[in-house]
Design a protein around this motif. Sequence first.
Motif, PDB file in Angstrom:
ATOM      1  N   LEU A 500      25.137  18.359  45.182  1.00  0.00           N
ATOM      2  CA  LEU A 500      25.315  19.437  44.213  1.00  0.00           C
ATOM      3  C   LEU A 500      26.761  19.906  44.205  1.00  0.00           C
ATOM      4  N   ASP A 501      27.330  20.049  45.395  1.00  0.00           N
ATOM      5  CA  ASP A 501      28.734  20.467  45.495  1.00  0.00           C
ATOM      6  C   ASP A 501      29.641  19.449  44.803  1.00  0.00           C
ATOM      7  N   ARG A 502      29.413  18.166  45.054  1.00  0.00           N
ATOM      8  CA  ARG A 502      30.259  17.125  44.481  1.00  0.00           C
ATOM      9  C   ARG A 502      30.134  17.078  42.952  1.00  0.00           C
ATOM     10  N   VAL A 503      28.905  17.225  42.465  1.00  0.00           N
ATOM     11  CA  VAL A 503      28.679  17.159  41.017  1.00  0.00           C
ATOM     12  C   VAL A 503      29.293  18.364  40.317  1.00  0.00           C
ATOM     13  N   LEU A 504      29.200  19.527  40.933  1.00  0.00           N
ATOM     14  CA  LEU A 504      29.786  20.717  40.318  1.00  0.00           C
ATOM     15  C   LEU A 504      31.306  20.633  40.292  1.00  0.00           C
ATOM     16  N   LEU A 505      31.900  20.111  41.352  1.00  0.00           N
ATOM     17  CA  LEU A 505      33.349  19.949  41.367  1.00  0.00           C
ATOM     18  C   LEU A 505      33.809  18.973  40.295  1.00  0.00           C
ATOM     19  N   ALA A 506      32.953  17.989  39.998  1.00  0.00           N
ATOM     20  CA  ALA A 506      33.283  17.022  38.948  1.00  0.00           C
ATOM     21  C   ALA A 506      32.937  17.544  37.557  1.00  0.00           C
ATOM     22  N   GLU A 507      32.342  18.735  37.484  1.00  0.00           N
ATOM     23  CA  GLU A 507      31.997  19.378  36.217  1.00  0.00           C
ATOM     24  C   GLU A 507      31.115  18.471  35.350  1.00  0.00           C
ATOM     25  N   LEU A 508      29.934  18.174  35.935  1.00  0.00           N
ATOM     26  CA  LEU A 508      28.927  17.371  35.243  1.00  0.00           C
ATOM     27  C   LEU A 508      27.676  18.239  35.090  1.00  0.00           C
ATOM     28  N   PRO A 509      27.584  19.021  34.040  1.00  0.00           N
ATOM     29  CA  PRO A 509      26.539  20.052  33.937  1.00  0.00           C
ATOM     30  C   PRO A 509      25.116  19.514  33.939  1.00  0.00           C
ATOM     31  N   GLU A 510      24.857  18.402  33.264  1.00  0.00           N
ATOM     32  CA  GLU A 510      23.491  17.889  33.218  1.00  0.00           C
ATOM     33  C   GLU A 510      23.007  17.493  34.600  1.00  0.00           C
ATOM     34  N   ALA A 511      23.846  16.750  35.347  1.00  0.00           N
ATOM     35  CA  ALA A 511      23.477  16.347  36.701  1.00  0.00           C
ATOM     36  C   ALA A 511      23.344  17.563  37.605  1.00  0.00           C
ATOM     37  N   ALA A 512      24.212  18.547  37.434  1.00  0.00           N
ATOM     38  CA  ALA A 512      24.152  19.749  38.265  1.00  0.00           C
ATOM     39  C   ALA A 512      22.851  20.506  38.045  1.00  0.00           C
ATOM     40  N   GLY A 513      22.395  20.612  36.787  1.00  0.00           N
ATOM     41  CA  GLY A 513      21.142  21.309  36.517  1.00  0.00           C
ATOM     42  C   GLY A 513      19.961  20.642  37.185  1.00  0.00           C
TER      43      GLY A 513
END
Length: 756
Positions: A500-513
Amino acid sequence: MPAEVHLLGIRHHGPGCARAVLAALDALSPTLLLVEGPPEADGLIGRIGDPALEAPVALLAHVADDPARAVFYPFAQFSPEWQALRWALGHGVPARFCDLALAVSMAEPQPKDAPDEASPDEATPAAPADDAPPACEAAPACARWRDPFDSLAELAGFDDGEAWWEYHVERSGAGAELALFSAVAEAVTALRAHADPHADDPWQAPREAAMREAIRAAQREGHERIAVVCGAWHVPALAAPLPPAKADKALLAGRAKVKIASTWVPWTHERLGLASGYGAGIRVPGWYEHLWQHGADAPLRWLARCAQLLRAHDLAAPTAQLIDALRLAEALAALRGRARPDLPDLEQAAHATLCAGESLALALIRRELEVGDRLGRVPDDVPAPPLARDLASEQKRLHLAPAAAHRDLDLDLRQPLDRERSCLLHRLRLLDLPWGEPRAGAPRGRGTFHEHWQLIWRPEFAVNLIEAGRWGQTVAAAAAACALDAITRASGLAGLVDWLDRVLLAELPEAAGRLLARVRDAAAQSGDVDALLDALPPLARLARYGDARERDAQQFLDVLHALLARIAINLPPAATGLDDEAATTLFGRINAVEAALATLADARAEADWRATLQALADHPSSAPLLAGRAVRLLLRREQLGAAEAGVRLSAALSDPDPARAAAWIEGFVHGGARVLTHDDALWGLLDDWLAALPEPAFVAVLPLLRRAFAGFTSAERQRLGSRSRNAAREAATSGTDPVRAGMMVPVLVELLGGGT
């Protein structure tokens, strides 16, 4: 009349050999040039004349539908093949590669324990050293050496085959080039006569058969003079008269084939170096490039570069020492029978004068100049997969040019450009392309407005980009698809939070949700206290104040509160019945949660954590280390008063097992000495307990106590030592037994580290 075939046996990288090849080609004026290399890359030869293609570069070839199976063919400015191909382009002479087709050699499945073909360290083309004969019991002088010239080096008194080649080939004088290649052929013929040239590598025989077939094809085309530039080890196998073609055709017939794609990619001097593991590697690519560029002026210019490098690092390198270094190098060369200084002479002279005998300064010269960090360049229109083109476009747009040298990057995420740079670097890390690495130990404040990176571009990233292309044609699309795939396979609460941390840093909203929903479900179901504790610090980091990425912190706080509720249920019973190792591990996790919540400043989380600590402190079977830590944290929060903390300390010190009491003290005093410095009651309790310990018990717990006090700062230890001495003096003047009081001083001084 049959065509003339001239074989120029070379080492794959060497300035002297490259000059000899050019001189031989000028003398021979061939009508066709054949060069050892993959025939699939023939269409890329013409790009060598493009000024935008700057060596070092490499031919990258890979199986079209399996990019992970790839090989590199590196070229430097001073590589004989590179210069031969440039000569052919400049003189209008047709040129092509003549090795075994990669469509054949890469069709055979690799064994499970074989090295990864995508690694340039293993899959780069072999040098003559890699084409060496295997062990030969009939000829022990040449047995079990990868470099076939080692045997000649031993007979001639050189350290190894590379030194032998350096002296006899790289230093050969002008005007004797054809004689030189004839002598190399004679030497290799003698070596191959005493060894099976194919026993070490089953591909050597078909490779040489393919080279002979290429020569026969050129002869049938009616070329008058054919020049063949190949590894020296292959020369005897290609020399006239060629064996009957029937045997070669039979050896090559019926083999499976795969489709191959190829292109040019940038390469680096570091990857040309022997230390990189490259089979055809050379020790000093930076020096060789210098030799190629400056010829007879190389010694003086080299020492000047050494002086410039030292000055750039704030080291003294006066002109007088530069003159002394040149004179010393020339004297050393004369003593060794050389016409002009070579690298060992220059290195020793620079070490004695410019470096003043300092090994670190010499190591700097070796790293920065002898090897170097040069990165080649390829034209923008060179064939490349869509993902690589998108990355190149992003690098250009964000002004982040790849470089082979380490580069520190400090990003302010409040600035749009820096935020986009950060986003790109994080997305590439998701794709297993770590162009940038977060700097270890970089400062992190309460906010998250800054990121500190260290960037270095590595040639093998070209393969990573080809592999990652299966996820998408742009960096953003590929990173999102890769993350969504990883989410379906991720397991474990801490692993999910890390993703989750990695995906949010990469700014990938769909994956983060999707990830956040999975973390929420896992937190509600998990009873593993270790996983719960490990997951909380990264969640707190995501939710804390000051994040420049404009996230909704409440969504992370909701999950964090759920985690704390599960921790409150599971931590107290998990802290019972632990051995020392398990208690120490759980102690570290509790401290990590404490530090994370301290940065969060959330009232609900603080209240939940206080309740958990209270339950841990009150549980009668809690490990002493953890109970002591819980009491100290509650005292810091004023959940407990000093008097109640004193009662708990007194109860812990009354334990008949001194080791358990020492463990409680370790947990209690961890993190600072303030509680002992300013609270007389707690100080007195600890003082009385220590004084009352019998000698055997004191000796047993002393290492534990030393460990407990080791975390105090020097200033804290000095204050405690001063307090000990003052207490002893007060005891001596107030009627207390002065001998007993004085005995405590050296004990406490020893406890606090000695000398304080």
